[in-house]
Design a protein around this motif. Structure first.
Motif, PDB file in Angstrom:
ATOM      1  N   ILE A  64      -0.602  22.560  67.751  1.00 21.14           N
ATOM      2  CA  ILE A  64       0.330  22.669  66.684  1.00 21.14           C
ATOM      3  C   ILE A  64       1.522  23.057  67.157  1.00 21.14           C
ATOM      4  CG2 ILE A  64       0.683  23.733  64.538  1.00 21.14           C
ATOM      5  CD1 ILE A  64      -2.468  24.632  64.539  1.00 21.14           C
ATOM      6  N   TYR A  65       2.597  22.141  67.036  1.00 18.51           N
ATOM      7  CA  TYR A  65       4.058  22.189  67.488  1.00 18.51           C
ATOM      8  C   TYR A  65       4.905  22.376  66.607  1.00 18.51           C
ATOM      9  CZ  TYR A  65       1.259  20.263  71.212  1.00 18.51           C
ATOM     10  OH  TYR A  65       0.250  20.104  72.358  1.00 18.51           O
ATOM     11  N   SER A  66       5.858  23.188  66.820  1.00 18.79           N
ATOM     12  CA  SER A  66       7.011  23.424  65.736  1.00 18.79           C
ATOM     13  C   SER A  66       7.816  22.387  65.895  1.00 18.79           C
ATOM     14  CB  SER A  66       7.763  24.793  66.291  1.00 18.79           C
ATOM     15  OG  SER A  66       7.011  25.798  66.278  1.00 18.79           O
ATOM     16  N   GLN A  67       8.356  22.163  64.579  1.00 22.55           N
ATOM     17  CA  GLN A  67       9.117  20.840  64.318  1.00 22.55           C
ATOM     18  C   GLN A  67      10.722  21.407  64.484  1.00 22.55           C
ATOM     19  OE1 GLN A  67       8.108  17.607  64.257  1.00 22.55           O
ATOM     20  NE2 GLN A  67       6.823  18.825  65.422  1.00 22.55           N
ATOM     21  N   ALA A  68      11.738  20.655  65.022  1.00 28.04           N
ATOM     22  CA  ALA A  68      13.029  21.178  64.969  1.00 28.04           C
ATOM     23  C   ALA A  68      13.696  20.794  63.726  1.00 28.04           C
ATOM     24  CB  ALA A  68      13.742  20.554  66.212  1.00 28.04           C
ATOM     25  N   SER A  69      14.579  21.810  63.121  1.00 28.31           N
ATOM     26  CA  SER A  69      15.443  21.553  62.094  1.00 28.31           C
ATOM     27  C   SER A  69      16.604  21.149  62.656  1.00 28.31           C
ATOM     28  CB  SER A  69      15.480  23.111  61.305  1.00 28.31           C
ATOM     29  OG  SER A  69      16.166  23.945  62.336  1.00 28.31           O
ATOM     30  N   ASP A  70      17.583  20.898  61.897  1.00 33.66           N
ATOM     31  CA  ASP A  70      19.152  20.602  62.214  1.00 33.66           C
ATOM     32  C   ASP A  70      19.633  21.650  63.032  1.00 33.66           C
ATOM     33  OD1 ASP A  70      18.546  17.955  60.746  1.00 33.66           O
ATOM     34  OD2 ASP A  70      19.816  18.853  58.942  1.00 33.66           O
ATOM     35  N   TYR A  71      19.421  22.721  62.401  1.00 34.86           N
ATOM     36  CA  TYR A  71      19.946  23.870  63.187  1.00 34.86           C
ATOM     37  C   TYR A  71      19.372  24.112  64.723  1.00 34.86           C
ATOM     38  CZ  TYR A  71      20.183  28.770  64.687  1.00 34.86           C
ATOM     39  OH  TYR A  71      20.497  29.934  65.558  1.00 34.86           O
ATOM     40  N   ASP A  72      18.022  23.775  64.891  1.00 36.04           N
ATOM     41  CA  ASP A  72      17.717  23.770  66.358  1.00 36.04           C
ATOM     42  C   ASP A  72      17.977  22.519  67.123  1.00 36.04           C
ATOM     43  OD1 ASP A  72      15.716  25.957  65.665  1.00 36.04           O
ATOM     44  OD2 ASP A  72      14.587  24.354  64.513  1.00 36.04           O
ATOM     45  N   VAL A  73      18.257  21.611  66.477  1.00 29.74           N
ATOM     46  CA  VAL A  73      18.934  20.228  67.163  1.00 29.74           C
ATOM     47  C   VAL A  73      20.367  20.618  67.579  1.00 29.74           C
ATOM     48  CG1 VAL A  73      19.535  18.048  66.997  1.00 29.74           C
ATOM     49  CG2 VAL A  73      17.385  18.806  66.183  1.00 29.74           C
ATOM     50  N   ASP A  74      21.208  21.211  66.672  1.00 27.13           N
ATOM     51  CA  ASP A  74      22.608  21.578  66.908  1.00 27.13           C
ATOM     52  C   ASP A  74      22.584  22.596  68.108  1.00 27.13           C
ATOM     53  OD1 ASP A  74      23.339  19.873  65.013  1.00 27.13           O
ATOM     54  OD2 ASP A  74      23.580  21.455  63.449  1.00 27.13           O
ATOM     55  N   GLY A  75      21.617  23.582  68.178  1.00 28.81           N
ATOM     56  CA  GLY A  75      21.720  24.803  69.038  1.00 28.81           C
ATOM     57  C   GLY A  75      21.023  23.813  70.556  1.00 28.81           C
ATOM     58  N   SER A  80      22.856  22.175  75.890  1.00 28.62           N
ATOM     59  CA  SER A  80      23.150  21.164  76.791  1.00 28.62           C
ATOM     60  C   SER A  80      24.583  20.529  76.980  1.00 28.62           C
ATOM     61  CB  SER A  80      22.436  19.697  76.362  1.00 28.62           C
ATOM     62  OG  SER A  80      23.031  19.261  75.343  1.00 28.62           O
ATOM     63  N   GLN A  81      25.500  20.902  76.287  1.00 25.16           N
ATOM     64  CA  GLN A  81      26.858  20.529  76.418  1.00 25.16           C
ATOM     65  C   GLN A  81      27.613  21.712  77.301  1.00 25.16           C
ATOM     66  OE1 GLN A  81      28.210  20.019  72.401  1.00 25.16           O
ATOM     67  NE2 GLN A  81      28.143  17.651  72.693  1.00 25.16           N
TER      68      GLN A  81
END
Length: 86
Positions: A64-75, A80-81
């Motif tokens: 069972i895998y956690s799904q990324a929210s917009d907040y997670d993707v932005d983080g 990475s930047q």
């Protein structure tokens, strides 16, 4: 659960067999667990998840895998930047 097997075409390699068995044991111990996102070394369990089932036996939950929210993707993008060479 069935056993995964492998074959080598060249030679009998005890180190390969040992590494395979260790890997199989480690992977088997994680079957059915809930897995977080990992962003900058931080584990994040989210409210939305995705259940992955075995393609061979749909009753077997692989994980069972956690799904990324917009907040997670932005983080993740921000982290990475920060590591990019200037």
């Amino acid at each position: 659960m069935g056993r995964i097997t492998y074959a080598t075409m060249s030679a009998d390699d005890p180190a390969l067999h040992h590494a395979y068995e260790e890997g199989l044991t480690a992977a088997s111990s994680r079957i059915g667990q809930t897995h977080p996102l990992i962003i900058n070394g931080e584990k994040r369990y989210t409210g939305e998840t995705f259940t992955e089932r075995s393609p061979v036996d749909s009753d077997l939950v692989v994980g069972i895998y956690s799904q990324a929210s917009d907040y997670d993707v932005d983080g993740a993008v921000a982290v990475s930047q920060a590591f990019q060479a200037e």
